[in-house]
Write an enzyme that holds these catalytic residues in place. Structure first.
Site, PDB file in Angstrom:
ATOM      1  N   ARG A  74       0.830  -1.202   0.000  1.00 37.59           N
ATOM      2  CA  ARG A  74       0.000   0.000   0.000  1.00 37.59           C
ATOM      3  C   ARG A  74       0.866   1.255   0.000  1.00 37.59           C
ATOM      4  O   ARG A  74       0.512   2.268  -0.614  1.00 37.59           O
ATOM      5  CB  ARG A  74      -0.933  -0.017   1.215  1.00 37.59           C
ATOM      6  CG  ARG A  74      -2.055   1.011   1.142  1.00 37.59           C
ATOM      7  CD  ARG A  74      -3.042   0.831   2.273  1.00 37.59           C
ATOM      8  NE  ARG A  74      -3.720  -0.454   2.210  1.00 37.59           N
ATOM      9  CZ  ARG A  74      -4.613  -0.876   3.095  1.00 37.59           C
ATOM     10  NH1 ARG A  74      -4.922  -0.128   4.130  1.00 37.59           N
ATOM     11  NH2 ARG A  74      -5.177  -2.055   2.952  1.00 37.59           N
ATOM     12  N   HIS A  78       0.311   4.151  -2.706  1.00 37.11           N
ATOM     13  CA  HIS A  78      -0.004   5.510  -2.287  1.00 37.11           C
ATOM     14  C   HIS A  78       1.091   6.488  -2.708  1.00 37.11           C
ATOM     15  O   HIS A  78       0.803   7.656  -2.981  1.00 37.11           O
ATOM     16  CB  HIS A  78      -0.217   5.562  -0.779  1.00 37.11           C
ATOM     17  CG  HIS A  78      -1.553   5.035  -0.363  1.00 37.11           C
ATOM     18  ND1 HIS A  78      -2.267   5.563   0.700  1.00 37.11           N
ATOM     19  CD2 HIS A  78      -2.326   4.042  -0.866  1.00 37.11           C
ATOM     20  CE1 HIS A  78      -3.422   4.904   0.822  1.00 37.11           C
ATOM     21  NE2 HIS A  78      -3.460   3.973  -0.102  1.00 37.11           N
ATOM     22  N   ASN A 106      -3.607   8.189   4.314  1.00 36.58           N
ATOM     23  CA  ASN A 106      -2.368   7.440   4.523  1.00 36.58           C
ATOM     24  C   ASN A 106      -2.237   6.864   5.923  1.00 36.58           C
ATOM     25  O   ASN A 106      -1.181   6.328   6.284  1.00 36.58           O
ATOM     26  CB  ASN A 106      -1.157   8.323   4.200  1.00 36.58           C
ATOM     27  CG  ASN A 106      -0.903   8.414   2.709  1.00 36.58           C
ATOM     28  OD1 ASN A 106      -1.122   7.454   1.972  1.00 36.58           O
ATOM     29  ND2 ASN A 106      -0.453   9.578   2.254  1.00 36.58           N
ATOM     30  N   HIS A 204      -6.192  -6.019  -2.611  1.00 38.85           N
ATOM     31  CA  HIS A 204      -7.033  -6.135  -1.415  1.00 38.85           C
ATOM     32  C   HIS A 204      -7.177  -7.586  -0.962  1.00 38.85           C
ATOM     33  O   HIS A 204      -7.928  -7.875  -0.034  1.00 38.85           O
ATOM     34  CB  HIS A 204      -8.420  -5.535  -1.682  1.00 38.85           C
ATOM     35  CG  HIS A 204      -8.416  -4.048  -1.724  1.00 38.85           C
ATOM     36  ND1 HIS A 204      -9.537  -3.291  -1.958  1.00 38.85           N
ATOM     37  CD2 HIS A 204      -7.408  -3.142  -1.556  1.00 38.85           C
ATOM     38  CE1 HIS A 204      -9.230  -1.999  -1.937  1.00 38.85           C
ATOM     39  NE2 HIS A 204      -7.945  -1.884  -1.702  1.00 38.85           N
TER      40      HIS A 204
END
Length: 341
Positions: A74, A78, A106, A204
């Site tokens: 992640r 991001h 975040n 995910h």
């Protein structure tokens, strides 16, 4: 006349070829430098770079196998979605600026200390050579690898950005509540398409989601027996389970987390798409993939493990080229948390 024209023709052709090559060169420069990325970029300048990152990540993941891999992946995602893959997500806030890492979206990323450790070792071995952006890219991959197999190869050569703003993270990162149109537009703004959106959503398959990120889907009150106003696309039995876990204030409960891929929460596999077909996608953004005909049409094939892994490696490499800085752009930070003085 004809003889004179034939004598001029080779020169004209040479001029034309020169102009074409010049235009191609200029096009390559304007493309953002992603063509400068390559595998084993540090083979000569810092031969130990990839091994150093791999060994550190392996050790840290062994100590936290349930949570750390998802956080590192992640972190990469991001980072790339705000200002490109330039490690801007690693920069600390200052008295004059709130940085990306302190933006609400975040709050779910982590692994900053892993990146710090790798950077400190690399600065001792090869000072000023390996970028923080490349360490993030390597760590995301190595969090899922082992000594025998890597899920994808990482192209390297990124340089680090010098700007990080929380406002940009809030504006540019996809939200778990986004509908399909918002998701598609977000990905398209980064040069990614619907196929990339569907495949990268497969990340995910690991990690957790906090109740407040999906609580609105559970209905009024979010209580175990309150289904009024619940999202009809959410599997009813799954919704009941989530209400019981999250409690009556699910929409504001940011302390409780549940697996994003129930049934296979710690394995990087295609099970996410199996759940999606059963109405067990945790976020509204997961369920949104089924509302678009093209996206929905991809999901059945992605339930096959081999196909998913093959497609994911292509999509994540494509994402890793978003907005990269190469050549003379950016810098090689000495400390990933602050820009060089």
């Amino acid at each position: 006349m004809a003889t004179r024209g034939s004598k001029r023709h080779p020169a004209a052709a040479l001029l034309m070829m020169t102009l074409v090559l010049l235009l191609l060169l200029l096009a390559g420069v304007s493309a953002g430098g992603s063509s400068s990325l390559k595998a084993h970029f540090y083979r000569h300048s810092c031969p130990a770079a990839e091994a150093v990152v791999r060994d550190i990540v392996f050790a840290r993941v062994a100590a936290d196998p349930a949570a750390l891999p998802a956080k590192l992946l992640r972190l990469f995602f991001h980072d790339c979605f705000v200002r490109g893959c330039d490690a801007s997500v690693l920069l600390d806030s200052t008295p004059d600026n709130t940085a990306e890492k302190d933006a609400a979206p975040n709050a779910s990323v982590g692994g900053f200390d892993v990146i710090d450790t790798a950077k400190a070792v690399l600065e001792a071995v090869c000072p000023g050579v390996v970028s923080c952006a490349d360490i993030v890219a390597l760590a995301a991959r190595d969090a899922f690898g082992d000594d025998k197999k890597e899920l994808w190869d990482v192209q390297l050569g990124r340089r680090d950005g010098v700007v990080s703003r929380a406002s940009e993270a809030r504006a540019e990162l996809p939200r778990p509540s986004d509908n399909f149109t918002a998701l598609r537009e977000s990905f398209e703004s980064k040069g990614l398409d619907v196929k990339d959106l569907v495949i990268l959503s497969g990340a995910h398959t690991i990690g957790v989601g906090h109740c407040n990120a999906f609580g609105a889907r559970l209905g009024s009150g979010g209580g175990a027996n309150s289904a009024a106003g619940a999202d009809p696309t959410l599997n009813a039995a799954y919704a009941t389970q989530l209400r019981a876990t999250c409690g009556p204030s699910a929409s504001t409960n940011n302390a409780t987390a549940v697996p994003m891929d129930p049934g296979s929460p710690a394995r990087f596999d295609a099970h996410y798409y199996v759940n999606l077909k059963l109405g067990r996608g945790l976020f509204a953004s997961d369920a949104a993939l089924l509302t678009d005909r093209r996206a929905a049409g991809m999901i059945h094939r992605l339930t096959r493990q081999g196909y998913f892994l093959s497609e994911f490696k292509n999509a994540v490499r494509k994402m890793g080229r978003v907005g990269v800085r190469t050549g003379g752009k950016g810098e090689i930070r000495r400390n990933c948390r602050v820009v060089n003085k």
